[in-house]
Every structure is written in structure tokens, then in C-alpha cells.
Design a protein around this motif. Structure first.
Motif, PDB file in Angstrom:
ATOM      1  N   THR A  71      -2.172   1.962  10.086  1.00 57.87           N
ATOM      2  CA  THR A  71      -2.237   1.085   8.909  1.00 57.87           C
ATOM      3  C   THR A  71      -1.320   1.598   7.804  1.00 57.87           C
ATOM      4  OG1 THR A  71      -4.544   0.539   9.446  1.00 57.87           O
ATOM      5  CG2 THR A  71      -3.784   0.095   7.186  1.00 57.87           C
ATOM      6  N   ALA A  72      -1.314   2.919   7.608  1.00 53.27           N
ATOM      7  CA  ALA A  72      -0.443   3.508   6.585  1.00 53.27           C
ATOM      8  C   ALA A  72       1.017   3.255   6.916  1.00 53.27           C
ATOM      9  CB  ALA A  72      -0.707   5.009   6.462  1.00 53.27           C
ATOM     10  N   GLU A  73       1.365   3.380   8.195  1.00 49.86           N
ATOM     11  CA  GLU A  73       2.747   3.134   8.600  1.00 49.86           C
ATOM     12  C   GLU A  73       3.134   1.677   8.381  1.00 49.86           C
ATOM     13  OE1 GLU A  73       2.818   4.431  12.628  1.00 49.86           O
ATOM     14  OE2 GLU A  73       2.928   6.561  12.120  1.00 49.86           O
ATOM     15  N   GLU A  74       2.191   0.753   8.655  1.00 47.99           N
ATOM     16  CA  GLU A  74       2.472  -0.670   8.426  1.00 47.99           C
ATOM     17  C   GLU A  74       2.673  -0.940   6.940  1.00 47.99           C
ATOM     18  OE1 GLU A  74      -0.848  -2.593  10.188  1.00 47.99           O
ATOM     19  OE2 GLU A  74      -0.088  -2.434  12.251  1.00 47.99           O
ATOM     20  N   LYS A  75       1.815  -0.334   6.097  1.00 45.24           N
ATOM     21  CA  LYS A  75       1.966  -0.508   4.648  1.00 45.24           C
ATOM     22  C   LYS A  75       3.292   0.080   4.171  1.00 45.24           C
ATOM     23  CE  LYS A  75      -2.928  -0.673   3.387  1.00 45.24           C
ATOM     24  NZ  LYS A  75      -4.011  -0.020   2.599  1.00 45.24           N
ATOM     25  N   GLN A  76       3.659   1.205   4.752  1.00 49.37           N
ATOM     26  CA  GLN A  76       4.924   1.835   4.381  1.00 49.37           C
ATOM     27  C   GLN A  76       6.096   0.923   4.752  1.00 49.37           C
ATOM     28  OE1 GLN A  76       5.446   5.767   5.935  1.00 49.37           O
ATOM     29  NE2 GLN A  76       7.622   5.811   5.521  1.00 49.37           N
ATOM     30  N   GLU A 193      13.792  -3.062 -10.356  1.00 48.61           N
ATOM     31  CA  GLU A 193      13.530  -1.630 -10.476  1.00 48.61           C
ATOM     32  C   GLU A 193      12.025  -1.358 -10.507  1.00 48.61           C
ATOM     33  OE1 GLU A 193      14.458   2.376 -10.659  1.00 48.61           O
ATOM     34  OE2 GLU A 193      15.708   0.631 -10.241  1.00 48.61           O
ATOM     35  N   VAL A 194      11.291  -2.230 -11.241  1.00 47.03           N
ATOM     36  CA  VAL A 194       9.827  -2.099 -11.288  1.00 47.03           C
ATOM     37  C   VAL A 194       9.232  -2.283  -9.892  1.00 47.03           C
ATOM     38  CG1 VAL A 194       7.699  -3.133 -12.172  1.00 47.03           C
ATOM     39  CG2 VAL A 194       9.639  -2.779 -13.701  1.00 47.03           C
ATOM     40  N   GLU A 195       9.720  -3.334  -9.186  1.00 47.69           N
ATOM     41  CA  GLU A 195       9.225  -3.585  -7.830  1.00 47.69           C
ATOM     42  C   GLU A 195       9.571  -2.431  -6.894  1.00 47.69           C
ATOM     43  OE1 GLU A 195      10.910  -7.300  -6.724  1.00 47.69           O
ATOM     44  OE2 GLU A 195       9.581  -8.501  -8.003  1.00 47.69           O
ATOM     45  N   ALA A 199       6.926  -0.235  -4.954  1.00 53.82           N
ATOM     46  CA  ALA A 199       6.990  -0.081  -3.504  1.00 53.82           C
ATOM     47  C   ALA A 199       6.982   1.389  -3.109  1.00 53.82           C
ATOM     48  CB  ALA A 199       8.247  -0.764  -2.958  1.00 53.82           C
ATOM     49  N   GLU A 200       7.736   2.197  -3.859  1.00 46.64           N
ATOM     50  CA  GLU A 200       7.763   3.636  -3.577  1.00 46.64           C
ATOM     51  C   GLU A 200       6.393   4.268  -3.799  1.00 46.64           C
ATOM     52  OE1 GLU A 200      10.814   5.116  -6.100  1.00 46.64           O
ATOM     53  OE2 GLU A 200      12.465   4.478  -4.784  1.00 46.64           O
ATOM     54  N   LYS A 201       5.711   3.823  -4.885  1.00 51.05           N
ATOM     55  CA  LYS A 201       4.370   4.352  -5.165  1.00 51.05           C
ATOM     56  C   LYS A 201       3.390   3.947  -4.073  1.00 51.05           C
ATOM     57  CE  LYS A 201       0.767   4.510  -8.708  1.00 51.05           C
ATOM     58  NZ  LYS A 201       0.347   4.037 -10.043  1.00 51.05           N
ATOM     59  N   LYS A 203       4.109   3.271  -1.021  1.00 52.73           N
ATOM     60  CA  LYS A 203       4.470   4.051   0.160  1.00 52.73           C
ATOM     61  C   LYS A 203       3.869   5.459   0.083  1.00 52.73           C
ATOM     62  CE  LYS A 203       8.540   5.906   2.536  1.00 52.73           C
ATOM     63  NZ  LYS A 203      10.020   5.977   2.517  1.00 52.73           N
ATOM     64  N   GLU A 204       4.024   6.093  -1.093  1.00 49.02           N
ATOM     65  CA  GLU A 204       3.470   7.445  -1.277  1.00 49.02           C
ATOM     66  C   GLU A 204       1.952   7.446  -1.121  1.00 49.02           C
ATOM     67  OE1 GLU A 204       4.800   8.712  -5.076  1.00 49.02           O
ATOM     68  OE2 GLU A 204       6.893   8.987  -4.462  1.00 49.02           O
ATOM     69  N   GLU A 205       1.294   6.422  -1.716  1.00 44.39           N
ATOM     70  CA  GLU A 205      -0.171   6.350  -1.625  1.00 44.39           C
ATOM     71  C   GLU A 205      -0.617   6.125  -0.186  1.00 44.39           C
ATOM     72  OE1 GLU A 205      -1.257   3.280  -4.318  1.00 44.39           O
ATOM     73  OE2 GLU A 205      -1.115   4.547  -6.113  1.00 44.39           O
ATOM     74  N   ALA A 206       0.121   5.262   0.534  1.00 40.32           N
ATOM     75  CA  ALA A 206      -0.227   5.008   1.939  1.00 40.32           C
ATOM     76  C   ALA A 206      -0.068   6.269   2.767  1.00 40.32           C
ATOM     77  CB  ALA A 206       0.653   3.888   2.495  1.00 40.32           C
ATOM     78  N   GLU A 207       1.017   6.998   2.539  1.00 42.63           N
ATOM     79  CA  GLU A 207       1.243   8.249   3.271  1.00 42.63           C
ATOM     80  C   GLU A 207       0.159   9.274   2.938  1.00 42.63           C
ATOM     81  OE1 GLU A 207       5.155   9.318   2.105  1.00 42.63           O
ATOM     82  OE2 GLU A 207       6.149   8.052   3.598  1.00 42.63           O
ATOM     83  N   LYS A 208      -0.198   9.369   1.641  1.00 39.26           N
ATOM     84  CA  LYS A 208      -1.219  10.331   1.225  1.00 39.26           C
ATOM     85  C   LYS A 208      -2.581   9.985   1.832  1.00 39.26           C
ATOM     86  CE  LYS A 208      -3.234  12.539  -2.874  1.00 39.26           C
ATOM     87  NZ  LYS A 208      -4.619  12.365  -2.440  1.00 39.26           N
TER      88      LYS A 208
END
Length: 315
Positions: A71-76, A193-195, A199-201, A203-208
Motif C-alpha cells: 500500500t505504501a508503494e502504491e501511495k508513493q 510547487e505546493v503540489e 506529494a513529496e510529504k 511519499k515520505e509519510e507513506a514510506e515512514k
């Protein structure tokens, strides 16, 4: 002789009674041993059932961790796709804005050129008008023609000025549109830039979260094995110790490499396995002791029976 015979028969009766009592004791001991064996078998079956249930739970926890990872990989992947879409959109907007700016600059250049030409024509008209006025003052014959020419030149100059003014308005409008396009591009760039940051945040949350879920599942699986190893206790040469050791080993072998690294008492398991394998066989059971007692009454045949029984038990 009759008294001796009676005494012999009496002794034989006493020996028979003792043998009967010993046989009854042996029977009771055998029943007791059988009950103990049945209980050990039942305990072993219960331990096996519990081990299978715990193994199934560990497998389920592992599957849950893998599902969380997926699921985290899909969100990423979704976050990366959103980021790419935002970047593509920004590139398109910047391209359109640049095109509008270029068009505005071209229109402005054209307007400047038209204004310059109109200015030159106005100067020429003024020159012609001046010449016409001079010619009229001198009374030359072609003064009227020159005046007409001057009027025509003046009209052409005015028309050129009007065209230049119109071109100037077009250029100003184009410049205004370019400025608006530039402002819209900057807004879209800021939004992109906000998006991108969102998206990066994400991704980080999904990975964490995936890492935390996996760490939790690994810890839970390892703790179950640690508990099984701790339950081994003192190692003895019996079914209870063997079942505990085998169950702990089976549970440990089902772990992943990361989970095995969290098992802090693995050395206890290996030591228990070593101790169990090096322990000698146990001595005579209670049943064998009864047979030994019968041997005292039955002579050599009884001893042979005890030896044979012990040999079969050892086999």
C-alpha cells in the motif's frame, strides 16, 4: 515328613501371595505409566496445536506487513505521478506564457516601427507643407499643386499616425495579456510547487508508515519466538522438553532475516538443542522397578525379563 511338606506348601503359598501382590503392583504401575504416556501425548498434541496457531498468527502478521508495504508503494507511486503531472502542467503553462510574451514583444516592436514610420511621414509632410508655403509666398505657379501635395502628405501623415496609434494600442493590449499570462504562470508555478511538496510529504509519510508497520510486525513476530524460547526452561530428556525445543526452533525458522536479528535469546535455543542431544537416556522407569522386584521372587527368569524390557525400552 508331613510337617515338612506342610511347611513347604505354606512357604510356596506365601511366595505365591507375594508374587500375586507384586504382579498387582506391576499392573497398577503399568496403568499409571500408560496414563502418564497418554497425558504426555495429549500435552504434545496441545503444544503442537498451539505452535501451529502461533505460526499461523506470525504468518498473518507477516502478510499484513507485506500488504502495508505494498500500500505504501502504491501511495508513493501515486505521489510521484501527481508530482510529474504538476511539473508537466507547469511546463505547458510556462511555454504558453513565453509564447504570449514573445508575441507581445513582436507586436510592440511592430508598433514602434509603425510609430517611427508615421513620425518620418509627419516630418516629410511638415517639410512638404513648409515648402508649399514658401512656394505660395513666392507666388510660383505650381503653388496650388504643392499645397495639394502638402495636404495629401498631411493626410497621409495623419493616417499613418492613426495607424501607429492603433498599433500602439494593439501592442499595449498584447503587453497586458502577456503580463497577465506571466502572472497566471507564476501562480500555477507556485501551485505546482505546493503540489510537489505535498506529494513529496505524502511519499515520505507513506514510506515512514510502511517502515513503522514492518518494524512493528517484525518485533511482534520476534517477541513470540523469544517467549517460546524462554518457556523451554531446564532441559530434560523427555517429551515435554523436546516439544518445547522443536516448537521454538520451528517458530524461529519461519522468521525473516530481519525478524531473526531481533531474537535476543537465540543462543538459549541453540544451547537447549545441544544440551538435549547430549543428555543420556533416563534410568529404569517405575514399571521396570516393579519387574526388578518380581525378579527377586522369580529368580533368574525374572532378571532376564527386566533386562529384556529395558532393552526394548531403550530401542
Amino acid at each position: 515328613a508331613a510337617e515338612a511338606e506342610a511347611e513347604t506348601q505354606k512357604k510356596a503359598a506365601e511366595d505365591a501371595a507375594k508374587a500375586q501382590a507384586a504382579a498387582e503392583a506391576a499392573q497398577k504401575e503399568a496403568e499409571k505409566a500408560q496414563a502418564t504416556a497418554e497425558k504426555s501425548a495429549s500435552d504434545a498434541k496441545t503444544a503442537q496445536t498451539k505452535a501451529e496457531a502461533e505460526a499461523a498468527a506470525a504468518k498473518e502478521a507477516q502478510e499484513n506487513a507485506e500488504t502495508a508495504q505494498k500500500t505504501a508503494e502504491e501511495k508513493q507511486a501515486a505521489a510521484e505521478a501527481a508530482q510529474k503531472a504538476a511539473e508537466d502542467k507547469l511546463a505547458i503553462v510556462e511555454s504558453e506564457a513565453n509564447a504570449k510574451v514573445a508575441a507581445a514583444e513582436e507586436a510592440k516592436a511592430k508598433a514602434d516601427k509603425s510609430a517611427k514610420e508615421a513620425g518620418e511621414k509627419a516630418v516629410a509632410a511638415e517639410t512638404a507643407q513648409k515648402a508649399a508655403e514658401e512656394a505660395l509666398a513666392k507666388g510660383e505657379k505650381d503653388a496650388a499643386a504643392k499645397v495639394a501635395a502638402a495636404a495629401a502628405a498631411q493626410k497621409a501623415a495623419e493616417e499613418a499616425a492613426e495607424i501607429a496609434e492603433a498599433d500602439k494600442a494593439v501592442a499595449e493590449n498584447a503587453a497586458k495579456e502577456a503580463a497577465e499570462a506571466q502572472s497566471e504562470a507564476e501562480k500555477l508555478a507556485a501551485q505546482a510547487e505546493v503540489e510537489k511538496l505535498a506529494a513529496e510529504k505524502a511519499k515520505e509519510e507513506a514510506e515512514k508508515k510502511a517502515a513503522d508497520d514492518k518494524a512493528t510486525a517484525d518485533k511482534a513476530a520476534a517477541e513470540k519466538v523469544i517467549e517460546k524460547i524462554n518457556k523451554i526452561g531446564e532441559v530434560e530428556k523427555n517429551n515435554t522438553s523436546e516439544n518445547k525445543i522443536v516448537a521454538a526452533r520451528a517458530a524461529y525458522d519461519m522468521l525473516t532475516a530481519e525478524q531473526k536479528a531481533l531474537v535476543t535469546n537465540y543462543d538459549v535455543l541453540t544451547q537447549a538443542e545441544s544440551d538435549y542431544n547430549t543428555l543420556p537416556q533416563t534410568g529404569m522407569s517405575g514399571l521396570h522397578k516393579v519387574f526388578a522386584g518380581l525378579a527377586g521372587l522369580m529368580g533368574i527368569t525374572g532378571i532376564g525379563l527386566v533386562k529384556k524390557s529395558r532393552k526394548e525400552d531403550e530401542e
